[in-house]
Design a protein around this motif. Sequence first.
Motif, PDB file in Angstrom:
ATOM      1  N   GLY A  87       0.783  -1.271   0.283  1.00  0.00           N
ATOM      2  CA  GLY A  87       0.171  -0.057   0.321  1.00  0.00           C
ATOM      3  C   GLY A  87       0.471   1.120   0.059  1.00  0.00           C
ATOM      4  O   GLY A  87       0.721   2.744   0.537  1.00  0.00           O
ATOM      5  N   LEU A  88       2.165   1.327  -0.748  1.00  0.00           N
ATOM      6  CA  LEU A  88       3.311   2.030  -0.314  1.00  0.00           C
ATOM      7  C   LEU A  88       2.684   2.722  -2.336  1.00  0.00           C
ATOM      8  O   LEU A  88       2.955   2.160  -2.948  1.00  0.00           O
ATOM      9  N   GLU A  89       3.344   3.823  -2.108  1.00  0.00           N
ATOM     10  CA  GLU A  89       3.505   4.441  -3.531  1.00  0.00           C
ATOM     11  C   GLU A  89       4.584   4.453  -3.917  1.00  0.00           C
ATOM     12  O   GLU A  89       4.449   4.479  -5.182  1.00  0.00           O
ATOM     13  N   THR A  90       5.353   4.760  -3.433  1.00  0.00           N
ATOM     14  CA  THR A  90       7.328   4.384  -4.184  1.00  0.00           C
ATOM     15  C   THR A  90       8.085   3.762  -2.967  1.00  0.00           C
ATOM     16  O   THR A  90       7.670   2.956  -1.965  1.00  0.00           O
ATOM     17  N   THR A  91       9.075   3.369  -4.020  1.00  0.00           N
ATOM     18  CA  THR A  91      10.334   2.414  -3.226  1.00  0.00           C
ATOM     19  C   THR A  91      10.444   2.735  -2.007  1.00  0.00           C
ATOM     20  O   THR A  91      10.646   2.522  -1.317  1.00  0.00           O
ATOM     21  N   ASP A  92      11.088   4.608  -2.367  1.00  0.00           N
ATOM     22  CA  ASP A  92      11.583   5.099  -1.092  1.00  0.00           C
ATOM     23  C   ASP A  92      10.644   4.998   0.191  1.00  0.00           C
ATOM     24  O   ASP A  92      10.993   5.361   1.201  1.00  0.00           O
ATOM     25  N   GLU A  93       9.129   5.493  -0.283  1.00  0.00           N
ATOM     26  CA  GLU A  93       8.740   5.265   1.094  1.00  0.00           C
ATOM     27  C   GLU A  93       8.484   3.529   1.744  1.00  0.00           C
ATOM     28  O   GLU A  93       8.571   3.551   3.177  1.00  0.00           O
ATOM     29  N   PHE A  94       8.553   2.447   1.019  1.00  0.00           N
ATOM     30  CA  PHE A  94       8.596   1.169   1.430  1.00  0.00           C
ATOM     31  C   PHE A  94      10.315   1.293   2.248  1.00  0.00           C
ATOM     32  O   PHE A  94      10.444   0.941   3.062  1.00  0.00           O
ATOM     33  N   LEU A  95      11.033   2.000   1.841  1.00  0.00           N
ATOM     34  CA  LEU A  95      12.053   1.606   2.436  1.00  0.00           C
ATOM     35  C   LEU A  95      12.112   2.288   4.007  1.00  0.00           C
ATOM     36  O   LEU A  95      13.030   1.766   4.448  1.00  0.00           O
ATOM     37  N   LYS A  96      11.813   3.079   3.339  1.00  0.00           N
ATOM     38  CA  LYS A  96      11.664   4.193   4.815  1.00  0.00           C
ATOM     39  C   LYS A  96      11.092   3.555   6.131  1.00  0.00           C
ATOM     40  O   LYS A  96      11.635   4.047   6.593  1.00  0.00           O
ATOM     41  N   ALA A  97       9.623   3.280   5.890  1.00  0.00           N
ATOM     42  CA  ALA A  97       9.212   2.189   6.509  1.00  0.00           C
ATOM     43  C   ALA A  97       9.977   0.933   7.021  1.00  0.00           C
ATOM     44  O   ALA A  97       9.902   0.839   8.649  1.00  0.00           O
ATOM     45  N   LEU A  98       9.869   0.349   6.447  1.00  0.00           N
ATOM     46  CA  LEU A  98      12.069  -0.903   6.960  1.00  0.00           C
ATOM     47  C   LEU A  98      12.727  -0.162   8.023  1.00  0.00           C
ATOM     48  O   LEU A  98      12.817  -1.037   8.755  1.00  0.00           O
ATOM     49  N   ASP A  99      13.315   1.156   7.446  1.00  0.00           N
ATOM     50  CA  ASP A  99      14.048   1.711   7.887  1.00  0.00           C
ATOM     51  C   ASP A  99      13.924   1.446   9.747  1.00  0.00           C
ATOM     52  O   ASP A  99      14.598   1.836  10.194  1.00  0.00           O
ATOM     53  N   GLU A 100      12.470   2.797   9.650  1.00  0.00           N
ATOM     54  CA  GLU A 100      12.053   2.453  11.243  1.00  0.00           C
ATOM     55  C   GLU A 100      11.866   1.756  11.300  1.00  0.00           C
ATOM     56  O   GLU A 100      11.624   1.505  12.958  1.00  0.00           O
ATOM     57  N   GLN A 101      11.996   0.112  11.046  1.00  0.00           N
ATOM     58  CA  GLN A 101      11.321  -0.926  11.977  1.00  0.00           C
ATOM     59  C   GLN A 101      13.576  -1.609  12.010  1.00  0.00           C
ATOM     60  O   GLN A 101      13.560  -2.531  12.426  1.00  0.00           O
ATOM     61  N   GLY A 102      13.707  -0.717  11.586  1.00  0.00           N
ATOM     62  CA  GLY A 102      15.399  -1.345  12.143  1.00  0.00           C
ATOM     63  C   GLY A 102      16.265  -1.900  10.642  1.00  0.00           C
ATOM     64  O   GLY A 102      17.063  -2.562  11.207  1.00  0.00           O
ATOM     65  N   MET A 103      15.732  -2.252   9.685  1.00  0.00           N
ATOM     66  CA  MET A 103      15.578  -2.935   8.498  1.00  0.00           C
ATOM     67  C   MET A 103      16.678  -1.530   7.532  1.00  0.00           C
ATOM     68  O   MET A 103      16.238  -0.916   7.058  1.00  0.00           O
ATOM     69  N   LYS A 104      18.211  -1.532   7.358  1.00  0.00           N
ATOM     70  CA  LYS A 104      18.642  -0.930   7.031  1.00  0.00           C
ATOM     71  C   LYS A 104      18.120  -1.449   4.867  1.00  0.00           C
ATOM     72  O   LYS A 104      18.463  -1.866   4.382  1.00  0.00           O
ATOM     73  N   GLU A 105      18.675  -0.290   4.059  1.00  0.00           N
ATOM     74  CA  GLU A 105      18.554  -0.383   3.499  1.00  0.00           C
ATOM     75  C   GLU A 105      19.101  -1.411   2.600  1.00  0.00           C
ATOM     76  O   GLU A 105      19.211  -2.421   2.069  1.00  0.00           O
ATOM     77  N   GLU A 106      20.002  -1.560   2.810  1.00  0.00           N
ATOM     78  CA  GLU A 106      21.817  -2.435   2.434  1.00  0.00           C
ATOM     79  C   GLU A 106      20.939  -4.568   2.903  1.00  0.00           C
ATOM     80  O   GLU A 106      21.323  -5.286   1.697  1.00  0.00           O
ATOM     81  N   GLN A 107      20.374  -3.923   3.659  1.00  0.00           N
ATOM     82  CA  GLN A 107      20.329  -4.984   4.105  1.00  0.00           C
ATOM     83  C   GLN A 107      18.181  -5.462   3.959  1.00  0.00           C
ATOM     84  O   GLN A 107      18.724  -6.705   2.740  1.00  0.00           O
ATOM     85  N   VAL A 108      18.333  -4.721   2.857  1.00  0.00           N
ATOM     86  CA  VAL A 108      16.502  -4.899   2.161  1.00  0.00           C
ATOM     87  C   VAL A 108      17.221  -5.374   0.590  1.00  0.00           C
ATOM     88  O   VAL A 108      16.376  -6.591   0.903  1.00  0.00           O
ATOM     89  N   ARG A 109      18.087  -5.012   0.239  1.00  0.00           N
ATOM     90  CA  ARG A 109      18.262  -5.153  -0.832  1.00  0.00           C
ATOM     91  C   ARG A 109      18.802  -6.883  -1.155  1.00  0.00           C
ATOM     92  O   ARG A 109      18.679  -6.855  -2.169  1.00  0.00           O
ATOM     93  N   SER A 110      19.817  -7.012  -0.384  1.00  0.00           N
ATOM     94  CA  SER A 110      20.828  -8.104  -0.451  1.00  0.00           C
ATOM     95  C   SER A 110      19.462  -9.394   0.247  1.00  0.00           C
ATOM     96  O   SER A 110      19.289  -9.629  -0.909  1.00  0.00           O
ATOM     97  N   GLN A 111      18.627  -9.237   0.672  1.00  0.00           N
ATOM     98  CA  GLN A 111      16.964  -9.989   0.692  1.00  0.00           C
ATOM     99  C   GLN A 111      16.327 -10.344  -0.717  1.00  0.00           C
ATOM    100  O   GLN A 111      16.217 -11.245  -1.299  1.00  0.00           O
ATOM    101  N   VAL A 112      16.563  -8.569  -1.280  1.00  0.00           N
ATOM    102  CA  VAL A 112      15.741  -8.761  -1.943  1.00  0.00           C
ATOM    103  C   VAL A 112      16.128  -9.459  -3.194  1.00  0.00           C
ATOM    104  O   VAL A 112      15.553 -10.158  -3.972  1.00  0.00           O
ATOM    105  N   ALA A 113      17.783  -9.701  -3.681  1.00  0.00           N
ATOM    106  CA  ALA A 113      18.474 -10.126  -4.270  1.00  0.00           C
ATOM    107  C   ALA A 113      18.879 -10.994  -4.450  1.00  0.00           C
ATOM    108  O   ALA A 113      18.041 -12.082  -5.043  1.00  0.00           O
ATOM    109  N   THR A 114      18.374 -11.710  -2.997  1.00  0.00           N
ATOM    110  CA  THR A 114      18.412 -13.380  -2.655  1.00  0.00           C
ATOM    111  C   THR A 114      17.186 -13.645  -3.449  1.00  0.00           C
ATOM    112  O   THR A 114      16.835 -14.590  -4.052  1.00  0.00           O
TER     113      THR A 114
END
Length: 256
Positions: free
Chosen positions: A147-174
């Motif tokens: 329900g988020l409009e942009t990737t930046d909003e998504f990454l920001k929401a995950l960052d607020e939960q303690g997940m940094k962009e590098e970690q997210v991108r690594s898991q998405v690459a997997t």
Amino acid sequence: MIKKWFLGLSLGTSLLVLSACGGADESAENENAQPETQEQAPSGEENAAQPEMPEPDLEDIPEVVAQVNGEEVSKEEFETAYTGQFQQAAMQAQMSGQEIDQTLLKNQLAESMVGQKLLIQEAENQKLTASDEEVDQTLEQLAQQNGLETTDEFLKALDEQGMKEEQVRSQVATQVKVDQLIAESAGDTTPSNEEVEAAYEQIKEQQEQMGSEEELPAFEELKPELEEQVKTQKENEATQTLVAELREKADVTINL
């Protein structure tokens, strides 16, 4: 369709949290939209109608939940994933009135996590790669699904939960690599007209068995959704077959 089951456990749990937050916001909006003249039940009655949410049983979880070809599923990994799974199961149980079999739920999750490890290991063994473009596309899809409009909003929401962009991108690459592995295993999953028609007839039969008076939309109207449903079913079946094949050759121990 993004298979959240295969996403890295931290990301998968975060996605559950994002979805839950979205549902809570929606509920709050609906409550605010109710007419003021509606009678409000006394707080005691409300509490009686809403049973307390059960708590996940995290006692006696071993330090190493499972070993998959020498790679461990740790207690911390398992507890994080189980808490997210349990929250979903608890919400479903509240609606259905059924109790949660936590032993069964734990065993199912352990098997799922073993399957996840096997797929990731196989993707690495085959030296599959994920381009930046593929990762960006997947992130965009995940943002829309939550329900988020942009990737930046998504990454920001995950960052607020303690997940940094590098970690997210690594898991998405997997995730992208695992999707490639599954696609290769599944082959051509394009549904035939006969398969799509059979799916439509199945829905019609289910509706009749339930005694529903709601009119089913015409086949042509539902065809795009049915095609996606049949395609996803084929991918899921291919995934189960692949995991079973990998499991036969693997060294797996579950300690629950």
